[in-house]
Design an enzyme around this catalytic site. Structure first.
Site, mmCIF file in Angstrom:
data_model
loop_
_atom_site.group_PDB
_atom_site.id
_atom_site.type_symbol
_atom_site.label_atom_id
_atom_site.label_comp_id
_atom_site.label_asym_id
_atom_site.label_seq_id
_atom_site.Cartn_x
_atom_site.Cartn_y
_atom_site.Cartn_z
ATOM 1 N N ASP A 27 0.865 -1.190 0.000
ATOM 2 C CA ASP A 27 0.000 0.000 0.000
ATOM 3 C C ASP A 27 0.900 1.239 0.000
ATOM 4 O O ASP A 27 2.091 1.153 0.324
ATOM 5 C CB ASP A 27 -0.914 0.014 1.235
ATOM 6 C CG ASP A 27 -1.843 1.232 1.239
ATOM 7 O OD1 ASP A 27 -2.331 1.620 0.162
ATOM 8 O OD2 ASP A 27 -2.064 1.818 2.317
ATOM 9 N N SER A 28 0.305 2.379 -0.330
ATOM 10 C CA SER A 28 1.051 3.630 -0.239
ATOM 11 C C SER A 28 1.525 3.860 1.189
ATOM 12 O O SER A 28 2.487 4.588 1.415
ATOM 13 C CB SER A 28 0.149 4.790 -0.651
ATOM 14 O OG SER A 28 -0.968 4.859 0.213
ATOM 15 N N CYS A 90 -4.309 -1.061 -2.268
ATOM 16 C CA CYS A 90 -4.458 0.385 -2.384
ATOM 17 C C CYS A 90 -5.407 0.655 -3.548
ATOM 18 O O CYS A 90 -5.106 0.291 -4.701
ATOM 19 C CB CYS A 90 -3.088 0.997 -2.653
ATOM 20 S SG CYS A 90 -3.106 2.783 -2.906
ATOM 21 N N GLU A 168 -1.920 7.995 8.615
ATOM 22 C CA GLU A 168 -0.460 7.846 8.530
ATOM 23 C C GLU A 168 0.234 8.361 9.793
ATOM 24 O O GLU A 168 1.312 7.908 10.134
ATOM 25 C CB GLU A 168 0.096 8.573 7.305
ATOM 26 C CG GLU A 168 -0.188 7.882 5.988
ATOM 27 C CD GLU A 168 0.524 6.539 5.829
ATOM 28 O OE1 GLU A 168 1.747 6.486 5.998
ATOM 29 O OE2 GLU A 168 -0.169 5.538 5.549
ATOM 30 N N CYS A 200 -11.065 3.415 0.287
ATOM 31 C CA CYS A 200 -9.622 3.578 0.505
ATOM 32 C C CYS A 200 -9.277 2.666 1.672
ATOM 33 O O CYS A 200 -10.007 2.644 2.675
ATOM 34 C CB CYS A 200 -9.307 5.037 0.845
ATOM 35 S SG CYS A 200 -7.632 5.309 1.454
ATOM 36 N N HIS A 202 -7.167 2.836 3.911
ATOM 37 C CA HIS A 202 -6.887 3.502 5.192
ATOM 38 C C HIS A 202 -8.172 3.681 6.020
ATOM 39 O O HIS A 202 -8.114 3.763 7.242
ATOM 40 C CB HIS A 202 -6.284 4.896 4.962
ATOM 41 C CG HIS A 202 -4.825 4.900 4.607
ATOM 42 N ND1 HIS A 202 -4.345 4.458 3.399
ATOM 43 C CD2 HIS A 202 -3.732 5.313 5.307
ATOM 44 C CE1 HIS A 202 -3.022 4.610 3.361
ATOM 45 N NE2 HIS A 202 -2.634 5.130 4.509
#
Ligand code: DGL
Length: 298
Positions: A27-28, A90, A168, A200, A202
């Protein structure tokens, strides 16, 4: 929903790869940990290599070429670490680059995409919200999903600016984050939505904060379990499933964590939300675009 079935032109030799080889998840940043959680539950015998490109997150603020460049570089890096299959955990990277990356990598791939189909199937009010990155929402892949599956359901598409950055930094419940979420969700409630697609990876980590705002007025659609099942099918189709290790009575092998950032938040999120205590190895994964000065993380 999983993005698509496995590549029919996957060129890996299943005999050579060996079912004991690890699965790569990418993932990013930290969002793919929500997919990792589902994969571990579904496939406890698999060893997982998790790579977060946290130095360059969020991808949702990057241009298309940058996202493709990084996705390919990290996919190739995971292949070099011995990954037998790759989950691009992602939505943004899948939307932008999965077709090209699928062409270039010699292992089967599973991507992710917002759960438009399940949302359209279950919404009773026929109004549903979608929270995803700007890049995902404006992608041709996402527009194609709406055309195929939305039917008579109206989707209110809201870019989740600032949400990836919050996760993050391990912020999943601050007052600022809640205010941001409220601004995104209240218009959906006002418009009569009864369903919310978390587009997403996240965002599942924000489920408690979202619940506090919407109560039970919105059904949340998180596709991580469907992705894990799709990975299981792909591994089976390629003869790559790890055999159960009957000699080992202990719990699933801990994943191996890698990050292009310093990894401290990854370690913290994994420990607090997934109850996985594992160190994160910081790695350098160069790519064409990150060799240029304007590519550095802000
Ligand atoms: N987890 C990524 C996704 O699913 C976040 C993308 C980003 O870094 O902006 O889209």
């Amino acid at each position: 929903m999983p993005a698509e079935s496995p590549s029919t032109n996957a060129r890996i030799s299943t005999a050579g790869a060996g079912s004991r080889a690890p699965v790569g998840i990418f993932d990013s940043g930290l969002g793919g940990l929500s997919v990792l959680r589902a994969v571990r539950a579904q496939l406890p015998d698999e060893t997982i290599l998790y790579a977060a490109d946290s130095l360059y997150a969020p991808y949702g603020e990057r241009d298309d070429d940058f996202i493709t460049d990084r996705t390919l570089a990290i996919g190739e890096w995971l292949v070099r670490q011995g990954a037998k299959a790759l989950v691009v955990a992602c939505n943004t990277a899948t939307a932008q680059s999965i077709a090209l990356v699928r062409e270039k990598l010699p292992i089967p791939l599973v991507g992710v995409e917002p759960g438009i189909k399940p949302a359209a199937l279950q919404s009773k009010t026929r109004v549903a919200g979608v929270l995803a990155t700007q890049v995902t929402l404006r992608s041709a892949r996402f527009q194609g999903l709406l055309e195929r599956y939305a039917a008579d359901c109206r989707f209110l598409c809201q870019p989740g600016h600032g949400l990836v950055q919050a996760v993050e930094r391990c912020d999943i419940g601050s007052a600022e984050l809640r205010a941001l979420l409220r601004g995104y969700l209240q218009p959906m409630l006002d418009a009569g939505a009864d369903t919310l697609v978390l587009g997403c990876t996240h965002y599942p980590f924000l489920d408690a904060a979202i619940r506090d705002i919407v109560g039970d007025r919105l059904t949340l659609i998180d596709t991580s379990v469907a992705i894990a099942r799709q990975l299981e099918r792909v591994l089976d189709q390629h003869g790559l499933r790890a055999a159960a290790d009957h000699d080992d009575s202990s719990a699933a092998v801990p994943p191996r964590f890698y990050s292009t950032g310093d990894g401290s938040h990854q370690q913290q999120l994994a420990a607090t939300l997934l109850h996985i205590d594992a160190t994160v190895e910081q790695v350098l994964i160069p790519s064409r675009r990150t060799a240029t000065p304007d590519s550095q993380a802000a």
